[in-house]
Each structure stands twice: as structure tokens, then as C-alpha cells.
Design an enzyme around this catalytic site. Structure first.
Site, PDB file in Angstrom:
ATOM      1  N   SER A 116       0.836  -1.153   0.019  1.00 17.54           N
ATOM      2  CA  SER A 116       0.052   0.087   0.054  1.00 17.54           C
ATOM      3  C   SER A 116       0.931   1.243   0.090  1.00 17.54           C
ATOM      4  CB  SER A 116      -1.035   0.040   1.316  1.00 17.54           C
ATOM      5  OG  SER A 116      -0.389  -0.324   2.221  1.00 17.54           O
ATOM      6  N   HIS A 137      -3.609  -3.762  -5.357  1.00 21.36           N
ATOM      7  CA  HIS A 137      -3.683  -3.340  -4.163  1.00 21.36           C
ATOM      8  C   HIS A 137      -5.309  -3.311  -3.620  1.00 21.36           C
ATOM      9  CE1 HIS A 137      -3.868   0.185  -1.054  1.00 21.36           C
ATOM     10  NE2 HIS A 137      -3.477  -0.799  -0.463  1.00 21.36           N
ATOM     11  N   GLU A 149      -7.001  -1.198  -6.757  1.00 16.62           N
ATOM     12  CA  GLU A 149      -6.235  -0.249  -7.655  1.00 16.62           C
ATOM     13  C   GLU A 149      -5.019  -1.403  -7.987  1.00 16.62           C
ATOM     14  OE1 GLU A 149      -6.194   3.557  -4.863  1.00 16.62           O
ATOM     15  OE2 GLU A 149      -4.386   2.109  -4.231  1.00 16.62           O
ATOM     16  N   ASN A 187      -5.011   6.344  -0.993  1.00 13.75           N
ATOM     17  CA  ASN A 187      -4.314   6.747   0.057  1.00 13.75           C
ATOM     18  C   ASN A 187      -3.535   8.235  -0.125  1.00 13.75           C
ATOM     19  OD1 ASN A 187      -4.737   4.803   2.221  1.00 13.75           O
ATOM     20  ND2 ASN A 187      -3.173   3.405   1.353  1.00 13.75           N
TER      21      ASN A 187
HETATM   22  P1  NAI Z   1      -0.107  -9.015   8.397  1.00  9.55           P
HETATM   23  O1  NAI Z   1       0.760  -8.564   9.175  1.00  9.55           O
HETATM   24  O2  NAI Z   1      -1.383  -9.315   8.865  1.00  9.55           O
HETATM   25  O3  NAI Z   1       0.243 -10.501   7.508  1.00  9.55           O
HETATM   26  C1  NAI Z   1       1.492 -10.480   6.904  1.00  9.55           C
HETATM   27  C2  NAI Z   1       2.001 -11.858   6.853  1.00  9.55           C
HETATM   28  O4  NAI Z   1       2.917 -12.185   6.011  1.00  9.55           O
HETATM   29  C3  NAI Z   1       2.305 -12.582   8.236  1.00  9.55           C
HETATM   30  O5  NAI Z   1       1.298 -13.589   8.505  1.00  9.55           O
HETATM   31  C4  NAI Z   1       3.612 -13.181   8.018  1.00  9.55           C
HETATM   32  O6  NAI Z   1       3.869 -14.333   8.974  1.00  9.55           O
HETATM   33  C5  NAI Z   1       3.728 -13.233   6.896  1.00  9.55           C
HETATM   34  N1  NAI Z   1       5.020 -13.029   6.186  1.00  9.55           N
HETATM   35  C6  NAI Z   1       5.891 -12.256   6.555  1.00  9.55           C
HETATM   36  N2  NAI Z   1       7.187 -12.325   5.595  1.00  9.55           N
HETATM   37  C7  NAI Z   1       6.676 -13.227   4.864  1.00  9.55           C
HETATM   38  C8  NAI Z   1       7.689 -14.058   4.125  1.00  9.55           C
HETATM   39  N3  NAI Z   1       8.931 -13.717   3.869  1.00  9.55           N
HETATM   40  N4  NAI Z   1       7.270 -15.339   3.430  1.00  9.55           N
HETATM   41  C9  NAI Z   1       5.910 -15.591   3.875  1.00  9.55           C
HETATM   42  N5  NAI Z   1       5.059 -15.021   4.700  1.00  9.55           N
HETATM   43  C10 NAI Z   1       5.504 -14.059   5.307  1.00  9.55           C
HETATM   44  O7  NAI Z   1      -0.224  -7.903   7.300  1.00  9.55           O
HETATM   45  P2  NAI Z   1      -1.290  -7.244   6.281  1.00  9.55           P
HETATM   46  O8  NAI Z   1      -2.186  -6.305   7.119  1.00  9.55           O
HETATM   47  O9  NAI Z   1      -2.115  -8.614   5.743  1.00  9.55           O
HETATM   48  O10 NAI Z   1      -0.649  -6.647   5.311  1.00  9.55           O
HETATM   49  C11 NAI Z   1       0.232  -7.271   4.280  1.00  9.55           C
HETATM   50  C12 NAI Z   1       0.463  -6.365   2.874  1.00  9.55           C
HETATM   51  O11 NAI Z   1      -0.581  -5.796   2.623  1.00  9.55           O
HETATM   52  C13 NAI Z   1       1.591  -5.284   3.376  1.00  9.55           C
HETATM   53  O12 NAI Z   1       2.236  -4.890   2.212  1.00  9.55           O
HETATM   54  C14 NAI Z   1       0.381  -4.149   3.546  1.00  9.55           C
HETATM   55  O13 NAI Z   1       0.988  -2.953   3.382  1.00  9.55           O
HETATM   56  C15 NAI Z   1      -0.735  -4.443   2.589  1.00  9.55           C
HETATM   57  N6  NAI Z   1      -1.962  -3.946   2.804  1.00  9.55           N
HETATM   58  C16 NAI Z   1      -2.402  -4.123   4.192  1.00  9.55           C
HETATM   59  C17 NAI Z   1      -3.632  -3.307   4.282  1.00  9.55           C
HETATM   60  C18 NAI Z   1      -4.200  -3.151   5.701  1.00  9.55           C
HETATM   61  O14 NAI Z   1      -5.261  -2.672   5.893  1.00  9.55           O
HETATM   62  N7  NAI Z   1      -4.016  -4.243   6.508  1.00  9.55           N
HETATM   63  C19 NAI Z   1      -4.491  -2.752   3.285  1.00  9.55           C
HETATM   64  C20 NAI Z   1      -3.942  -2.933   1.948  1.00  9.55           C
HETATM   65  C21 NAI Z   1      -2.628  -3.358   1.797  1.00  9.55           C
END
Ligand code: NAI
Length: 385
Positions: A116, A137, A149, A187
Site C-alpha cells: 500500500s 492493491h 487499485e 491513500n
Molecule cells: P499481516 O501482518 O496481517 O500479515 C503478513 C503475513 O505475512 C504474516 O502472517 C507473516 O507471517 C507473513 N510473512 C511475512 N514475511 C513473509 C515471508 N517472507 N514469506 C511468507 N510469509 C511472510 O499484514 P497485512 O495487514 O495483511 O498486510 C500485508 C500487506 O498488505 C502489506 O504489504 C500491507 O502494506 C498491505 N496492505 C495492508 C492493508 C491493511 O489494511 N492491513 C490494506 C492494503 C494493503
């Protein structure tokens, strides 16, 4: 189509649910076995709730679950035609992941990131074949939010963005095309909703209950800025503001506020922490707004003028098309109207006047009006009419 999702946190799990329900075989990977387990359970629970509400047949839910294959091994991704990552928001981690992935997937597998705030181009740069890389996104929660997006990197081959847009539409989502610039559409354009509201509070023009009231009751927004920031969480909302500001080479228009930074530093993250701008303690009494209409409209118009200015500038700089800008703000953050249509309604000359008056008063760059608004007034144009 076989789709790989990497990262099974809040976003990865939601996206996996969307694509499995849409009929794709999904390989869902996480380095954390517990996270993977939690994701499978939450998808199962969500699908069951959808069947209970009559939104999905039991057979369709069962079929979606059968198409979902959680795995701890990236080697399972050899047959994927699209891989979308939703791991932590860290450029080095994402780049390393795609380097590894390219040695596993076929040459024509499309690679995508749900980032994001990072540059899609910078992630793509780690790939041997960056021409097959793109940003997709989603918004949180992915199964509920319609907007997606689609962001081609500068390396992305011609035609891929259209293919991805069509694919995303086939999942029942509303895709919009955004240029790879900080914050993409939503954003970026939404920043003044928070920033200008805080600025009004800091100046003592009105208290937060009154500002929230003006935006919801007079403006038709679903939540006022302070209630919304508390809902999103200041850990998330402050960080986005800071990263957009940094990514824009410190353009004062996106400058974060000390008021929010202090909440962030104190750990007063909002609703989830029991305390943010407002208190969420069981005995907390919500402050009453000052329902003075003249004050309310002054607040509403100031915030709106700043939002419209941001949308107009995004249009002027080709961040997105006029229609995609409107769709993004109404579907990504549930604004009651598209900002450009709202500008037509208020009168572009009036909006420009408000901005110029703010600039005249403060002499701060954050109030500089978009050249597009000025040109439109000169040429008596409207966005839609
Ligand atoms: P989260 O922290 O809930 O989940 C991330 C997951 O990725 C965790 O379960 C972790 O164990 C896993 N992980 C980390 N490194 C890894 C790797 N090298 N290989 C495999 N698994 C791995 O994060 P969330 O909120 O789901 O965000 C994920 C992505 O989505 C980020 O790039 C964030 O910026 C983007 N995003 C988040 C939004 C939100 O509102 N939470 C909205 C839109 C995009």
C-alpha cells in the site's frame, strides 16, 4: 487459473477467500504455520457466515474451500499463473521473496504485490523479468471492499494492466488503474480528510466532536475524521501519513501532525487501545458537538476544498482517470460522492476561492491550489456537466 498468495495475514487471507470463491485454485503460503492455520479457519468461518446469510450456497462455499491449498513450502508454487504477495510492508523482504519466487515459477507467471505504500517499480526492480510485475492493491477487509487499485510499474509490459484489470473485475471487484506514485489513488487523495481536520482542531477553530459532526451530518461522510482515525488505528493511519509525506519528497501538503504523532507515540492507537482522540472506556461520555450550522459549513467546506484540490491535482498529474478517481473515493473509502462531481456541485470557482483564501491567510504551501482548478475556472469548464 492457479493463483498463489504469499502472506496469510489480514490481507492475504481475505484475498485468498476472494479468489477461491471466484473459482481459482489457490495456493496460500505463510512462513508462520500459526498464521496459516488462523487464515484457513477465518476463511472457513467467513464462508459459513455467507451461507448462513444466503449470500453463497453451501455447495459453493464447500467448493471454494476445496480449492484452497494452504502450504508452508514455496516449491508448491511451480504451477501458479499469478502470484500475489501480501507479506510485511518491507521493501527488502518483498524483493527477496520475488527473487526466490522467480527461480520457482514459470517464465510467464504474473507477479504482483499488494503493497500500500512502497513503490511497485522498486519491488519489480529486484526481478529478472520485471515486465511481468504489477501492483494489485486490495482494501481491508478484502472480501467486503469492492475497490482494487491496479498499478503497473514503469517496467510492466504493455497490456498486462488491462489483463489484470479484467481478471480483477471477473472476481466481482471494481478495479481502477493508478500510476505508481505514493499512496496510489485512495491513500493520496484521502490525506486531507485527516490532515485538515487535525489542523482545524490544532488551531482551536472547533473541537473534534464538532468537526466530526460537520463532516457526517452536513457532509454525509459515514464517519467523521477523528472517529475514523480512531477506528483505523493511529499506528496504521499515522504511519501511512508519514510514509506518503516522505515518499513525496516532503511536500508540505502531506505533512503529518504532531497531534497525531503524540497519540502514536503514547500508544493511544484508538478504539482498539481503548483510547485515541476519544476515550473508549466503558464509562466514557462522548463530547457533544457545537451544532452551529455556519461553523459546521466552514469546517466542511475547508476539508472538502482540500480533498477536491488533491483529487484535481491527481487528475492533472495523470495519477488516474476522472472516472477512476471518483470510483476510488466512493468505493475505497465510501465517500458519499465523487470529489470531482462534488466540485462541480459546489462550483469550481468557489472551491478555488476557498483555497486561495486559505493560502492568502497562511502563506503555506499546503494550501496551494492545483493549476487544473485555476485553468478550469478560466475556461469555465466543469468536470462532468
Ligand atoms: P499481516 O501482518 O496481517 O500479515 C503478513 C503475513 O505475512 C504474516 O502472517 C507473516 O507471517 C507473513 N510473512 C511475512 N514475511 C513473509 C515471508 N517472507 N514469506 C511468507 N510469509 C511472510 O499484514 P497485512 O495487514 O495483511 O498486510 C500485508 C500487506 O498488505 C502489506 O504489504 C500491507 O502494506 C498491505 N496492505 C495492508 C492493508 C491493511 O489494511 N492491513 C490494506 C492494503 C494493503
Amino acid at each position: 487459473m492457479i493463483i498463489g498468495i504469499i502472506g496469510s495475514g489480514a490481507m492475504g487471507a481475505g484475498i485468498a477467500q476472494v479468489v477461491a470463491t471466484a473459482g481459482h485454485t489457490v495456493r496460500l503460503l505463510d512462513q508462520n504455520a500459526e498464521a496459516l492455520q488462523r487464515a484457513s479457519q477465518s476463511i472457513e468461518t467467513n464462508l459459513r457466515k455467507l451461507t448462513e446469510k444466503g449470500k453463497l450456497t453451501a455447495a459453493a462455499a464447500e467448493a471454494a474451500l476445496a480449492r484452497l491449498h494452504p502450504t508452508g513450502a514455496i516449491q508448491q508454487f511451480t504451477d501458479c499463473e499469478l502470484v500475489l504477495e501480501a507479506v510485511v510492508e518491507d521493501l527488502a523482504v518483498k524483493q527477496q521473496l520475488f527473487r526466490e519466487l522467480e527461480s520457482i515459477v514459470s517464465a510467464d507467471c504474473v507477479l504482483a504485490s499488494n503493497t500500500s505504500s512502497l513503490s511497485v517499480t522498486a519491488i519489480a526492480a529486484a526481478c529478472q523479468h520485471p515486465e511481468r510485475f504489477i501492483g494489485i492493491h486490495f482494501f481491508n477487509p478484502a472480501p467486503l471492499m469492492q475497490l482494487v487499485e491496479v498499478i503497473p510499474a514503469i517496467q510492466t509490459k504493455a497490456g498486462l494492466a488491462t489483463e489484470v484489470r479484467d481478471l480483477v473485475a471477473s472476481w466481482g471487484k471494481l478495479p481502477v488503474l493508478a500510476k505508481d506514485t505514493p499512496g496510489f489513488i485512495v491513500n493520496r487523495v484521502a490525506r486531507p480528510f485527516y490532515g485538515e481536520a487535525i489542523r482545524i482542531l490544532e488551531e482551536g477553530l472547533a473541537d473534534m466532536a464538532t468537526i466530526d459532526w460537520a463532516l457526517t451530518e452536513l457532509g454525509g461522510f459515514r464517519m467523521g475524521p477523528f472517529t475514523l482515525m480512531d477506528f483505523i488505528g493511529h499506528d496504521v493511519n499515522y504511519r501511512v501519513t508519514e510514509s506518503v509525506f516522505t515518499a513525496f519528497f516532503f511536500d508540505p501538503r502531506y505533512k503529518p501532525s504532531f497531534t497525531q504523532k503524540r497519540l502514536f507515540e503514547a500508544g493511544y492507537y484508538g478504539r482498539k487501545a481503548g483510547r485515541g482522540f476519544y476515550s473508549y472506556a466503558p464509562d466514557a461520555v462522548l463530547p457533544e458537538p457545537n451544532r452551529d450550522a455556519a461553523l459546521g459549513y466552514t469546517i466542511l467546506h475547508r476539508v472538502l476544498a482540500m480533498l477536491i484540490n488533491e483529487a484535481a491535482d491527481a487528475l492533472a498529474l495523470n495519477v488516474a482517470s476522472r472516472d477512476d478517481l471518483e470510483l476510488a473515493m466512493t468505493k475505497g473509502v465510501n465517500y458519499p460522492k465523487g470529489l470531482l462531481a462534488w466540485a462541480d456541485e459546489l462550483g469550481i470557482a468557489e472551491v478555488l476561492d476557498m483555497l486561495d483564501n486559505l493560502y492568502a491567510e497562511y502563506h503555506e504551501d499546503r494550501y496551494r491550489a492545483s493549476a487544473l482548478l485555476r485553468r478550469m475556472v478560466r475556461e469555465r469548464q466543469h468536470f462532468f456537466i
